[in-house]
Design a protein around this motif. Structure first.
Motif, PDB file in Angstrom:
ATOM      1  N   TYR B  29       0.876  -1.173   0.000  1.00 15.35           N
ATOM      2  CA  TYR B  29       0.000   0.000   0.000  1.00 15.35           C
ATOM      3  C   TYR B  29       0.906   1.214   0.000  1.00 15.35           C
ATOM      4  CZ  TYR B  29      -4.028  -2.903   1.132  1.00 15.35           C
ATOM      5  OH  TYR B  29      -5.033  -3.827   1.103  1.00 15.35           O
ATOM      6  N   ARG B  32       4.505   0.856   1.365  1.00 16.17           N
ATOM      7  CA  ARG B  32       4.619  -0.040   2.501  1.00 16.17           C
ATOM      8  C   ARG B  32       4.238  -1.473   2.122  1.00 16.17           C
ATOM      9  NH1 ARG B  32       0.377  -0.146   6.491  1.00 16.17           N
ATOM     10  NH2 ARG B  32       0.964  -1.907   7.782  1.00 16.17           N
ATOM     11  N   VAL B  34       2.891  -4.968   2.844  1.00 15.61           N
ATOM     12  CA  VAL B  34       2.078  -5.568   3.897  1.00 15.61           C
ATOM     13  C   VAL B  34       2.023  -7.090   3.785  1.00 15.61           C
ATOM     14  CG1 VAL B  34       0.649  -3.534   4.211  1.00 15.61           C
ATOM     15  CG2 VAL B  34      -0.086  -5.294   2.616  1.00 15.61           C
ATOM     16  N   PRO B  53      -2.287 -13.086  12.935  1.00 10.63           N
ATOM     17  CA  PRO B  53      -2.650 -11.915  13.722  1.00 10.63           C
ATOM     18  C   PRO B  53      -3.276 -10.815  12.873  1.00 10.63           C
ATOM     19  CG  PRO B  53      -0.296 -11.975  13.340  1.00 10.63           C
ATOM     20  CD  PRO B  53      -0.836 -13.272  12.844  1.00 10.63           C
ATOM     21  N   SER B  54      -3.950  -9.899  13.532  1.00 10.37           N
ATOM     22  CA  SER B  54      -4.629  -8.805  12.855  1.00 10.37           C
ATOM     23  C   SER B  54      -3.623  -7.931  12.100  1.00 10.37           C
ATOM     24  CB  SER B  54      -5.354  -7.970  13.910  1.00 10.37           C
ATOM     25  OG  SER B  54      -6.176  -7.050  13.269  1.00 10.37           O
ATOM     26  N   GLY B  55      -3.971  -7.581  10.877  1.00 17.38           N
ATOM     27  CA  GLY B  55      -3.123  -6.675  10.103  1.00 17.38           C
ATOM     28  C   GLY B  55      -2.000  -7.347   9.344  1.00 17.38           C
ATOM     29  N   CYS B  56      -1.970  -8.687   9.330  1.00 17.52           N
ATOM     30  CA  CYS B  56      -0.863  -9.349   8.636  1.00 17.52           C
ATOM     31  C   CYS B  56      -1.195  -9.593   7.161  1.00 17.52           C
ATOM     32  CB  CYS B  56      -0.486 -10.660   9.323  1.00 17.52           C
ATOM     33  SG  CYS B  56      -1.737 -11.925   9.166  1.00 17.52           S
ATOM     34  N   GLY B  57      -2.301  -9.032   6.687  1.00 14.71           N
ATOM     35  CA  GLY B  57      -2.562  -9.056   5.243  1.00 14.71           C
ATOM     36  C   GLY B  57      -3.495 -10.140   4.758  1.00 14.71           C
ATOM     37  N   LYS B  58      -4.266 -10.729   5.669  1.00 12.56           N
ATOM     38  CA  LYS B  58      -5.170 -11.814   5.254  1.00 12.56           C
ATOM     39  C   LYS B  58      -6.257 -11.287   4.306  1.00 12.56           C
ATOM     40  CE  LYS B  58      -6.348 -12.685   9.523  1.00 12.56           C
ATOM     41  NZ  LYS B  58      -5.619 -11.593  10.170  1.00 12.56           N
ATOM     42  N   SER B  59      -6.874 -10.177   4.676  1.00 13.07           N
ATOM     43  CA  SER B  59      -7.919  -9.622   3.811  1.00 13.07           C
ATOM     44  C   SER B  59      -7.342  -9.177   2.476  1.00 13.07           C
ATOM     45  CB  SER B  59      -8.595  -8.430   4.493  1.00 13.07           C
ATOM     46  OG  SER B  59      -9.227  -8.844   5.669  1.00 13.07           O
ATOM     47  N   THR B  60      -6.146  -8.620   2.522  1.00 13.76           N
ATOM     48  CA  THR B  60      -5.488  -8.184   1.285  1.00 13.76           C
ATOM     49  C   THR B  60      -5.252  -9.374   0.364  1.00 13.76           C
ATOM     50  OG1 THR B  60      -4.409  -6.441   2.550  1.00 13.76           O
ATOM     51  CG2 THR B  60      -3.499  -6.936   0.381  1.00 13.76           C
ATOM     52  N   ILE B  72      -8.412  -0.318  -4.938  1.00 16.86           N
ATOM     53  CA  ILE B  72      -7.676   0.529  -4.007  1.00 16.86           C
ATOM     54  C   ILE B  72      -6.547   1.215  -4.778  1.00 16.86           C
ATOM     55  CG2 ILE B  72      -6.381   0.565  -1.847  1.00 16.86           C
ATOM     56  CD1 ILE B  72      -7.782  -2.182  -1.257  1.00 16.86           C
ATOM     57  N   ASP B  74      -3.826   2.982  -4.290  1.00 13.97           N
ATOM     58  CA  ASP B  74      -2.386   2.883  -4.076  1.00 13.97           C
ATOM     59  C   ASP B  74      -1.937   1.468  -3.725  1.00 13.97           C
ATOM     60  OD1 ASP B  74      -3.517   2.779  -1.648  1.00 13.97           O
ATOM     61  OD2 ASP B  74      -2.178   4.216  -0.664  1.00 13.97           O
ATOM     62  N   GLU B 188     -13.637 -13.634   7.543  1.00 16.38           N
ATOM     63  CA  GLU B 188     -14.205 -13.610   8.900  1.00 16.38           C
ATOM     64  C   GLU B 188     -15.731 -13.443   8.863  1.00 16.38           C
ATOM     65  OE1 GLU B 188     -12.133 -11.019  11.614  1.00 16.38           O
ATOM     66  OE2 GLU B 188     -10.530 -10.776  10.155  1.00 16.38           O
ATOM     67  N   HIS B 219     -10.386 -15.706  12.823  1.00 17.88           N
ATOM     68  CA  HIS B 219      -9.577 -15.496  14.023  1.00 17.88           C
ATOM     69  C   HIS B 219      -9.910 -16.528  15.082  1.00 17.88           C
ATOM     70  CE1 HIS B 219      -7.381 -11.915  13.171  1.00 17.88           C
ATOM     71  NE2 HIS B 219      -8.451 -11.298  12.735  1.00 17.88           N
TER      72      HIS B 219
HETATM   73  N1  LIG Z   1      -6.791   0.565   1.772  1.00 15.01           N
HETATM   74  C1  LIG Z   1      -5.655   0.489   2.480  1.00 15.01           C
HETATM   75  N2  LIG Z   1      -4.739   1.477   2.382  1.00 15.01           N
HETATM   76  C2  LIG Z   1      -3.588   1.422   3.081  1.00 15.01           C
HETATM   77  N3  LIG Z   1      -3.255   0.419   3.911  1.00 15.01           N
HETATM   78  C3  LIG Z   1      -4.125  -0.601   4.055  1.00 15.01           C
HETATM   79  C4  LIG Z   1      -5.378  -0.614   3.346  1.00 15.01           C
HETATM   80  N4  LIG Z   1      -6.038  -1.747   3.688  1.00 15.01           N
HETATM   81  C5  LIG Z   1      -5.238  -2.403   4.566  1.00 15.01           C
HETATM   82  N5  LIG Z   1      -4.091  -1.713   4.787  1.00 15.01           N
HETATM   83  C6  LIG Z   1      -2.987  -2.138   5.653  1.00 15.01           C
HETATM   84  O1  LIG Z   1      -2.509  -3.366   5.198  1.00 15.01           O
HETATM   85  C7  LIG Z   1      -2.222  -4.240   6.276  1.00 15.01           C
HETATM   86  C8  LIG Z   1      -2.962  -5.525   6.089  1.00 15.01           C
HETATM   87  O2  LIG Z   1      -4.343  -5.284   6.162  1.00 15.01           O
HETATM   88  P1  LIG Z   1      -5.414  -6.446   6.043  1.00 15.01           P
HETATM   89  O3  LIG Z   1      -6.754  -5.830   6.169  1.00 15.01           O
HETATM   90  O4  LIG Z   1      -5.138  -7.228   4.827  1.00 15.01           O
HETATM   91  O5  LIG Z   1      -5.075  -7.309   7.341  1.00 15.01           O
HETATM   92  P2  LIG Z   1      -5.879  -8.522   8.002  1.00 15.01           P
HETATM   93  O6  LIG Z   1      -4.901  -9.599   8.211  1.00 15.01           O
HETATM   94  O7  LIG Z   1      -7.094  -8.832   7.215  1.00 15.01           O
HETATM   95  O8  LIG Z   1      -6.293  -7.913   9.400  1.00 15.01           O
HETATM   96  P3  LIG Z   1      -7.590  -8.246  10.275  1.00 15.01           P
HETATM   97  O9  LIG Z   1      -7.366  -9.608  10.859  1.00 15.01           O
HETATM   98  O10 LIG Z   1      -7.582  -7.202  11.329  1.00 15.01           O
HETATM   99  O11 LIG Z   1      -8.775  -8.178   9.387  1.00 15.01           O
HETATM  100  C9  LIG Z   1      -2.641  -3.494   7.548  1.00 15.01           C
HETATM  101  O12 LIG Z   1      -1.467  -3.045   8.162  1.00 15.01           O
HETATM  102  C10 LIG Z   1      -3.457  -2.349   7.071  1.00 15.01           C
HETATM  103  O13 LIG Z   1      -3.217  -1.211   7.857  1.00 15.01           O
END
Ligand SMILES: Nc1ncnc2c1ncn2[C@@H]1O[C@H](COP(=O)(O)OP(=O)(O)OP(=O)(O)O)[C@@H](O)[C@H]1O
Ligand SMILES: [Mg+2]
Lengths: 285, 270
Positions: B29, B32, B34, B53-60, B72, B74, B188, B219
């Motif tokens: 992103y 950065r 991710v 863990p939360s924020g490790c990029g699973k949704s991405t 998205i 960027d 989730e 989770h």
């Molecule tokens: N649209 C965006 N723009 C910038 N950064 C983003 C965007 N979406 C997610 N991120 C960042 O990318 C990283 C991964 O996000 P992601 O949502 O994929 O994590 P996750 O594993 O699904 O977390 P969670 O378990 O909390 O849902 C996070 O650090 C988040 O801050």
């Protein structure tokens, strides 16, 4: 301590607002005296001191309808284009938005001069309700576009990813989901725009004129209710009472138009947009 | 500790050719990173569960499989994903058809502000699936399948937003599977639901597995244990999510190769 203070400040502000409203209401109510049914069906007599305001009501309605004919289709298209442009990151979009905001802040006298030069003279419409309505359309378009855009943007933020994930085509997403969801915002935008149109005097004096005659078509010139109020209050001695009555009619008209635009684009408007679309997609299926 | 972080516990051959094949996927992103260098395969008609863990990029990761990351501005993806053999990041690839074939369910239910019926019918009609009568039959079938029919048959024309959260989520699943996807991505899907609704969705996921390949982010380790055929475990390294280990869920739960996996799955971490 701070709580007490903020309570005082907000309380005072509320009281002041109510006081201003009460003053206006009292003034309007004093106008009730002149408003009888004849007031709605007769033309002015004795420079407006007597008679009624029928020609002005008709002129105002013409002006509002003509401005709507400009603002609603153009405004919805423009706002949609801005939102789609943001999705696709079109270059130059910020300049367009900047220009719209600049236009929205332009004094109405300037818009009136433009309307006179463009619609009355260049397009040869002369002093006419058509020229006046088109000028009002130009004047209120930026406000309508920007307000509608906010509503559309909110709907896009909420639903665009879901729609994309389902592979919906962009027109379907816009027509069936985003635009109906923005209905209430559009209706609010239209009410704001119409309020400005009905209150307008400066832009109209140069474009639709101030002849207090019953207009027979959009090509006639005519005097709007606001111009009439202005004329009675400023140029006609002893016209105060009639001015109050006219202002009352103006306010009632504004309320009626609020209701109408809500019907057109608000809760019920969703239904209208909707049935139009269902008709369209059925022919395709 | 495994020498290979992407340690793989089975070989994929023949009929079991992966439905989703992810190679060296890196997501950024802005500047950065991710998600770094993820390689992962999803076997047909299995449930791959992703934990971490939360924020490790699973949704991405999930959103890159149906190219929702395109939305998205960027977000920058490198590497390759093949879906049913086709590289999806190729120029001119038909994204609309990809998204029809891949259902995507978000964390919060996302019904459109339309009636229940329109929520279901609109996407079908947009993709030209069936005529009016066929659509009607399919919708009824699918509503039975997700267990909603009895609950909502009398108010199909009510606003979808009037349904409860659990009902809305099942409606979203119904809406997705009406497009006859071969893959379902669930991010989730139960995290905002009460235990009973969550259980219903779990049963539904189990049932759907018979006809589609499923990727599930959760989770909830107990849920992962109940549902997963395969399991992928993500963890942070140098500020970006990395795949630590993946393979058959049973083996990851019983004899993980990696110390972190062991700690996480036994509940000592995160
Ligand atoms: N649209 C965006 N723009 C910038 N950064 C983003 C965007 N979406 C997610 N991120 C960042 O990318 C990283 C991964 O996000 P992601 O949502 O994929 O994590 P996750 O594993 O699904 O977390 P969670 O378990 O909390 O849902 C996070 O650090 C988040 O801050
Ligand atoms: Mg997530």
């Amino acid at each position: 301590m701070t709580d007490r203070w903020s309570a005082w400040i907000t309380g005072t502000a509320a009281c002041l607002t109510v006081a201003v409203l009460a003053w206006i209401a009292a003034d309007l109510i004093r106008g009730v005296g002149v408003v009888r049914w004849q007031f709605f069906v007769h033309g002015p007599e004795d420079f407006g001191r007597g008679g009624g305001v029928a020609p002005m009501i008709v002129a105002s309605l013409w002006l509002v309808l003509i401005s709507w004919a400009v603002v609603i289709p153009l405004g919805i298209l423009a706002a949609t284009a801005l939102v789609v442009g943001r999705l696709h990151q079109w270059p130059g979009l910020r300049w367009v938005e900047w220009a719209l905001d600049l236009l929205a802040a332009t004094p109405s006298v300037v818009i009136g001069l433009f309307g006179n030069a463009f619609f009355c003279v260049a397009l040869g419409l002369g002093f006419s309700l058509l020229a006046g309505g088109l000028t009002l359309g130009c004047m209120t378009l930026p406000l309508f576009v920007r307000t509608t855009q906010i509503g559309l943007q909110a709907a896009v933020t909420q639903h665009y990813a879901t729609a994309s994930a389902l592979g919906l085509a962009l027109p379907t997403t816009l027509l069936r989901i985003v635009l109906p969801a923005a209905g209430p915002a559009m209706s609010a935008a239209l009410i704001l725009a119409t309020g400005r149109s009905l209150a307008e005097t400066a832009a109209l004096i140069f474009t639709s004129g101030y002849v207090p005659r019953m207009p027979l078509s959009a090509f006639d010139s005519g005097r709007s209710l606001s111009v009439h109020v202005y004329d009675l209050a400023m140029n006609v001695s002893g016209g105060d009472q009639a001015a109050r009555g006219t202002a009352l009619v103006l306010v009632v008209l504004l309320l009626a138009i609020n209701a109408a635009s809500r019907l057109l684009l608000g809760q019920h408007g969703i239904g209208i947009l909707h049935s139009v679309n269902v008709g369209r997609s059925n022919t395709r299926a | 500790m495994s020498p290979n972080p992407n340690h793989q516990k089975f070989t994929i051959t023949g009929d079991d050719a992966p439905v989703i094949d992810i190679r060296d996927l890196t997501a950024r992103y802005g500047g950065r990173t991710v998600l770094r260098q993820v390689s992962l395969q999803v076997r047909p008609l299995r449930i791959l569960t992703i934990v971490g863990p939360s924020g490790c990029g699973k949704s991405t990761l999930l959103a890159s499989i149906n190219r929702l990351t395109d939305l998205i501005p960027d977000c920058h993806i490198t590497g390759e994903i093949r879906v049913e053999g086709q590289p999806i990041f190729q120029r001119g690839y038909d994204v609309r058809s990809l998204r029809r074939r891949i259902g995507w369910i978000a964390q919060r239910p996302t019904p459109f502000p339309l009636s229940i019926w329109e929520n279901l019918e609109l996407p079908m009609r947009d993709h030209g699936l069936g005529d009016r009568r066929q659509r009607q039959q399919r919708i009824e079938q699918v509503l039975h399948r997700v267990g909603l029919w009895e609950e909502i048959r009398h108010r199909l024309h009510a606003a979808a937003t009037e349904l409860s959260g659990g009902q809305q989520q099942r409606l979203c699943i119904a809406r997705a599977i009406l497009l006859q996807p071969t893959i379902l991505l669930l991010d989730e899907p139960c995290s905002h639901l009460d235990p009973l609704s969550a259980q219903r969705i779990e049963l539904l996921i189990k049932e759907l597995r018979q006809s589609m390949t499923i990727v599930l982010v959760t989770h909830h380790l107990a849920q992962a244990r109940r549902l997963a055929d395969d399991l992928a475990f993500f963890w942070w390294r140098d500020g970006a999510g990395e795949l630590v280990e993946w393979g058959a869920a049973k083996e990851l739960f019983t004899q993980p190769q990696h110390r972190l996996t062991d700690a996480y799955l036994s509940g000592d971490l995160g």
